[in-house]
Enzyme design. Structure first.
Site, mmCIF file in Angstrom:
data_model
loop_
_atom_site.group_PDB
_atom_site.id
_atom_site.type_symbol
_atom_site.label_atom_id
_atom_site.label_comp_id
_atom_site.label_asym_id
_atom_site.label_seq_id
_atom_site.Cartn_x
_atom_site.Cartn_y
_atom_site.Cartn_z
ATOM 1 N N GLY A 25 -22.758 -15.274 -8.869
ATOM 2 C CA GLY A 25 -21.755 -15.594 -9.878
ATOM 3 C C GLY A 25 -21.388 -14.368 -10.685
ATOM 4 N N HIS A 26 -21.239 -13.234 -9.990
ATOM 5 C CA HIS A 26 -20.856 -12.002 -10.667
ATOM 6 C C HIS A 26 -20.285 -11.012 -9.651
ATOM 7 C CE1 HIS A 26 -25.032 -11.128 -9.376
ATOM 8 N NE2 HIS A 26 -24.537 -9.921 -9.125
ATOM 9 N N SER A 27 -19.771 -9.917 -10.186
ATOM 10 C CA SER A 27 -19.281 -8.792 -9.401
ATOM 11 C C SER A 27 -19.875 -7.527 -10.007
ATOM 12 C CB SER A 27 -17.753 -8.749 -9.473
ATOM 13 O OG SER A 27 -17.253 -7.609 -8.798
ATOM 14 N N ARG A 60 -19.560 -12.509 -5.841
ATOM 15 C CA ARG A 60 -20.459 -13.151 -4.898
ATOM 16 C C ARG A 60 -21.126 -14.358 -5.511
ATOM 17 N NH1 ARG A 60 -23.339 -8.359 -5.252
ATOM 18 N NH2 ARG A 60 -21.206 -7.622 -5.333
ATOM 19 N N ILE A 96 -19.708 -7.768 -13.933
ATOM 20 C CA ILE A 96 -18.635 -8.626 -14.449
ATOM 21 C C ILE A 96 -19.132 -10.043 -14.205
ATOM 22 C CG2 ILE A 96 -16.233 -9.358 -14.248
ATOM 23 C CD1 ILE A 96 -15.590 -6.562 -13.144
#
Length: 132
Positions: free
Chosen positions: A49-51, A96, A121
């Site tokens: 749940g981030h980049s 992802r 992010i």
């Protein structure tokens, strides 16, 4: 673009006593500076749940299986990781999400850098803004 995502076949030395997977210097498109792993993840749990802004990663299902959904801001694609000799290369700039962990699943992550909260992010709308 999604086509930048690669499945890497990790070299394996086959042996009747058990197989040996090998990742040596120069195999990955980056030198890894951090190794971590996820385990005992409930099947209903959601990870990722981030980049990342700069960091690259390779995810490997050392045991069991899990699904990784990659989003480039325009398209998304899911990958089922269930073999310890296959790594999913995720360059910087991709959102992802990891889910559907099987019982006993272990996700090994090789990261191009040490932990830096400023490289993450964590809000999807900010990720989409970064892609404009």
């Amino acid at each position: 673009m999604i086509k930048e995502i690669q499945l890497l076949e990790i070299p394996v030395i086959d042996d009747v006593r058990g197989n040996l997977g090998v990742i040596e210097s120069g195999f990955l498109p980056f030198d890894f500076k951090r190794v971590y792993y996820l385990f005992d993840v409930p099947s209903s749990a959601f990870r990722g749940g981030h980049s990342h802004i700069e960091q690259q990663e390779v995810l490997i299902a050392l045991s069991g299986s899990f699904e990784v959904t990659i989003n480039d801001g325009k398209a998304k694609k899911s990958y089922l990781l269930n073999k310890p000799n296959i790594g999913l290369l995720i360059p910087a700039g991709f959102w992802r999400e990891l889910e559907n962990f099987s019982s006993g699943a272990v996700c090994l992550v090789l990261a191009s850098d040490v932990f830096d909260e400023g490289d993450y992010i964590r809000k999807f709308d900010k990720f989409l803004e970064s892609k404009k």
